[in-house]
Design a protein around this motif. Sequence first.
Motif, mmCIF file in Angstrom:
data_model
loop_
_atom_site.group_PDB
_atom_site.id
_atom_site.type_symbol
_atom_site.label_atom_id
_atom_site.label_comp_id
_atom_site.label_asym_id
_atom_site.label_seq_id
_atom_site.Cartn_x
_atom_site.Cartn_y
_atom_site.Cartn_z
ATOM 1 N N SER A 152 0.835 -1.199 0.000
ATOM 2 C CA SER A 152 0.000 0.000 0.000
ATOM 3 C C SER A 152 0.873 1.254 0.000
ATOM 4 C CB SER A 152 -0.887 0.011 1.245
ATOM 5 O OG SER A 152 -0.104 0.202 2.413
ATOM 6 N N GLY A 153 0.255 2.371 -0.350
ATOM 7 C CA GLY A 153 0.963 3.641 -0.261
ATOM 8 C C GLY A 153 1.435 3.927 1.147
ATOM 9 N N ALA A 154 0.638 3.542 2.137
ATOM 10 C CA ALA A 154 1.036 3.744 3.531
ATOM 11 C C ALA A 154 2.294 2.954 3.860
ATOM 12 C CB ALA A 154 -0.110 3.344 4.466
ATOM 13 N N ASP A 155 2.393 1.715 3.343
ATOM 14 C CA ASP A 155 3.584 0.914 3.589
ATOM 15 C C ASP A 155 4.809 1.500 2.899
ATOM 16 O OD1 ASP A 155 2.569 -1.005 5.307
ATOM 17 O OD2 ASP A 155 1.910 -2.328 3.680
ATOM 18 N N VAL A 156 4.636 2.062 1.704
ATOM 19 C CA VAL A 156 5.755 2.727 1.035
ATOM 20 C C VAL A 156 6.312 3.835 1.922
ATOM 21 C CG1 VAL A 156 6.436 4.174 -0.914
ATOM 22 C CG2 VAL A 156 4.970 2.187 -1.307
ATOM 23 N N LYS A 157 5.419 4.681 2.434
ATOM 24 C CA LYS A 157 5.857 5.808 3.268
ATOM 25 C C LYS A 157 6.548 5.330 4.551
ATOM 26 C CE LYS A 157 1.756 8.168 1.599
ATOM 27 N NZ LYS A 157 0.428 8.709 1.972
ATOM 28 N N ARG A 158 6.152 4.174 5.047
ATOM 29 C CA ARG A 158 6.679 3.670 6.313
ATOM 30 C C ARG A 158 7.989 2.926 6.146
ATOM 31 N NH1 ARG A 158 6.110 -1.193 8.856
ATOM 32 N NH2 ARG A 158 4.686 -1.943 7.222
ATOM 33 N N THR A 159 8.190 2.227 5.019
ATOM 34 C CA THR A 159 9.302 1.283 4.910
ATOM 35 C C THR A 159 10.349 1.620 3.857
ATOM 36 O OG1 THR A 159 8.220 -0.156 3.265
ATOM 37 C CG2 THR A 159 7.705 -0.567 5.594
ATOM 38 N N ALA A 160 10.072 2.508 2.918
ATOM 39 C CA ALA A 160 11.005 2.784 1.826
ATOM 40 C C ALA A 160 12.054 3.812 2.228
ATOM 41 C CB ALA A 160 10.241 3.273 0.598
ATOM 42 N N VAL A 161 13.186 3.769 1.546
ATOM 43 C CA VAL A 161 14.194 4.825 1.665
ATOM 44 C C VAL A 161 13.743 5.944 0.722
ATOM 45 C CG1 VAL A 161 16.642 5.407 1.525
ATOM 46 C CG2 VAL A 161 15.946 3.053 2.055
ATOM 47 N N PRO A 162 13.399 7.121 1.236
ATOM 48 C CA PRO A 162 12.721 8.122 0.406
ATOM 49 C C PRO A 162 13.656 8.928 -0.490
ATOM 50 C CG PRO A 162 12.966 8.956 2.634
ATOM 51 C CD PRO A 162 13.488 7.537 2.648
ATOM 52 N N ASN A 163 13.097 9.335 -1.634
ATOM 53 C CA ASN A 163 13.712 10.341 -2.518
ATOM 54 C C ASN A 163 15.088 9.944 -3.036
ATOM 55 O OD1 ASN A 163 12.248 12.353 -0.078
ATOM 56 N ND2 ASN A 163 11.454 12.269 -2.156
ATOM 57 N N THR A 164 15.305 8.654 -3.250
ATOM 58 C CA THR A 164 16.604 8.210 -3.749
ATOM 59 C C THR A 164 16.756 8.443 -5.251
ATOM 60 O OG1 THR A 164 15.653 5.970 -3.742
ATOM 61 C CG2 THR A 164 17.148 6.536 -1.956
ATOM 62 N N MET A 165 15.658 8.481 -5.995
ATOM 63 C CA MET A 165 15.776 8.754 -7.428
ATOM 64 C C MET A 165 16.201 10.202 -7.663
ATOM 65 S SD MET A 165 12.729 6.556 -9.182
ATOM 66 C CE MET A 165 13.638 6.460 -10.709
ATOM 67 N N THR A 166 15.578 11.133 -6.967
ATOM 68 C CA THR A 166 15.999 12.523 -7.125
ATOM 69 C C THR A 166 17.392 12.735 -6.538
ATOM 70 O OG1 THR A 166 14.618 13.023 -5.181
ATOM 71 C CG2 THR A 166 13.726 13.588 -7.326
ATOM 72 N N LEU A 167 17.757 11.975 -5.496
ATOM 73 C CA LEU A 167 19.119 12.057 -4.982
ATOM 74 C C LEU A 167 20.110 11.603 -6.045
ATOM 75 C CD1 LEU A 167 21.296 12.427 -2.846
ATOM 76 C CD2 LEU A 167 20.770 10.112 -2.024
ATOM 77 N N ALA A 168 19.821 10.503 -6.728
ATOM 78 C CA ALA A 168 20.710 10.033 -7.799
ATOM 79 C C ALA A 168 20.869 11.104 -8.871
ATOM 80 C CB ALA A 168 20.164 8.741 -8.403
ATOM 81 N N MET A 169 19.771 11.787 -9.217
ATOM 82 C CA MET A 169 19.866 12.877 -10.198
ATOM 83 C C MET A 169 20.757 13.998 -9.679
ATOM 84 S SD MET A 169 15.942 13.205 -11.558
ATOM 85 C CE MET A 169 14.878 11.762 -11.433
ATOM 86 N N ARG A 170 20.630 14.331 -8.384
ATOM 87 C CA ARG A 170 21.467 15.389 -7.813
ATOM 88 C C ARG A 170 22.946 15.010 -7.861
ATOM 89 N NH1 ARG A 170 19.362 16.782 -1.935
ATOM 90 N NH2 ARG A 170 21.015 18.371 -2.085
ATOM 91 N N ILE A 171 23.241 13.748 -7.571
ATOM 92 C CA ILE A 171 24.632 13.295 -7.608
ATOM 93 C C ILE A 171 25.173 13.363 -9.033
ATOM 94 C CG2 ILE A 171 26.124 11.264 -7.342
ATOM 95 C CD1 ILE A 171 24.401 10.530 -4.887
ATOM 96 N N GLY A 172 24.408 12.854 -9.986
ATOM 97 C CA GLY A 172 24.843 12.905 -11.380
ATOM 98 C C GLY A 172 25.036 14.331 -11.862
ATOM 99 N N ARG A 173 24.108 15.222 -11.481
ATOM 100 C CA ARG A 173 24.210 16.634 -11.877
ATOM 101 C C ARG A 173 25.427 17.285 -11.233
ATOM 102 N NH1 ARG A 173 19.794 18.389 -9.619
ATOM 103 N NH2 ARG A 173 18.555 17.423 -11.284
ATOM 104 N N CYS A 174 25.664 16.966 -9.964
ATOM 105 C CA CYS A 174 26.814 17.512 -9.243
ATOM 106 C C CYS A 174 28.122 17.157 -9.947
ATOM 107 C CB CYS A 174 26.801 16.985 -7.813
ATOM 108 S SG CYS A 174 28.288 17.309 -6.856
ATOM 109 N N LEU A 175 28.284 15.890 -10.313
ATOM 110 C CA LEU A 175 29.504 15.457 -10.987
ATOM 111 C C LEU A 175 29.636 16.110 -12.360
ATOM 112 C CD1 LEU A 175 29.375 11.650 -10.077
ATOM 113 C CD2 LEU A 175 30.844 13.388 -9.044
ATOM 114 N N ARG A 176 28.539 16.174 -13.097
ATOM 115 C CA ARG A 176 28.553 16.767 -14.444
ATOM 116 C C ARG A 176 28.924 18.250 -14.396
ATOM 117 N NH1 ARG A 176 24.386 19.359 -16.696
ATOM 118 N NH2 ARG A 176 22.801 18.309 -15.401
ATOM 119 N N GLU A 177 28.283 18.999 -13.506
ATOM 120 C CA GLU A 177 28.525 20.434 -13.437
ATOM 121 C C GLU A 177 29.923 20.746 -12.930
ATOM 122 O OE1 GLU A 177 25.303 21.950 -11.114
ATOM 123 O OE2 GLU A 177 23.894 21.946 -12.815
#
Length: 362
Positions: free
Chosen positions: A192-217
């Motif tokens: 469920s969406g509730a389980d995602v919010k409770r058990t997932a590591v959040p915002n890792t896709m946007t973190l990966a984008m930030r890391i890639g952007r950081c290295l590129r820039e």
Amino acid sequence: MKLTSEDLHDLAIGAAFLGTGGGGNPYVGRLMVQRCLDEGLSVDVIDPSELADDALVIPTAMMGAPTVLIEKLPSGEEAIGSLRALERYLGRKADATMPIEIGGINSTIPLVVGARLGLPIVDADGMGRAFPELQMETFGVYGVSGSPMVVTDEYGDSTLLNGADNKQMEWLSRMVAIRMGGCAYIAEYSMSGADVKRTAVPNTMTLAMRIGRCLREAKANHESPFDALLRLLPQTLYNHGRIIFTGKIVDVARETRNGFSIGRARIDGLGPWRGTMEIEIQNENLIARVDGKVRAIVPDLICIMDSESAEPITTENLRYGQRVTVVAVAVPEIMRTPEALDVFGPRCFGLDEPFTPIETMT
């Protein structure tokens, strides 16, 4: 947010970094998603907070040995087939999909599924890195069952599995993936969406984008990408990073065994770095020792990067002679609890050394 081609490039680089060498070749996954964008399809990434509590989320992924992907490329239909088969079994359509891990190709498989099926992709995952086994997910650590799951190959063959527990699910599905040629594509941990919010590591896709952007820039601005990366990390859930070695790869031993890529890499120090680092591998980098002394250990990240380009190097692409810089990164606290370490701490990989956070190591 709607993913752009530039976002996709940054995501592939950042996910390869967070994947600690595992998760499969990110270049292959990037090409698959780019084809979707070229066809005019939309890739919609949503924050976990946007999910309704009763939404059905079905994660999708590749499982198996990353080395097999070099010769056995997916089309994207395999993971779609697994999701559709699991929907039929559950008697309900998925409202979203998401990664089980943020490493390599497994950061992009859900993007292909979402684009082809018109589903949003949740900006979170179940590992916060890549791990070799399916029970090693924060979903399972905090009470979500991985079963039922579906495993599908490139011929459309599929198997529905119900394990007595998540470890048994991994054991059964691993045998199926081996029979399917060493890697296959899965849908599992429906929740469920509730389980995602409770058990997932959040915002890792946007973190990966930030890391890639950081290295590129940083490279575009003629700055040190390693310095830029180490400045970025304290602003994230991965709040500590350091360079733990720089040198030349002098030996790589690697084999595909029991559905995993097993091996080690030896790196001789260059410049001010003395001694020899040895890194043990099971799909991902598990432990780094310098002359027998531990410098970083799972679940903290051990990332091998090209010293010139700062590109992360996945385990199947390690080669003799590469000049590399090894970066260790602290994982989020959700991955360091006693419950989490019981599932993916050092002893789960047969390592005798206890988990020691990298920030406490000298």
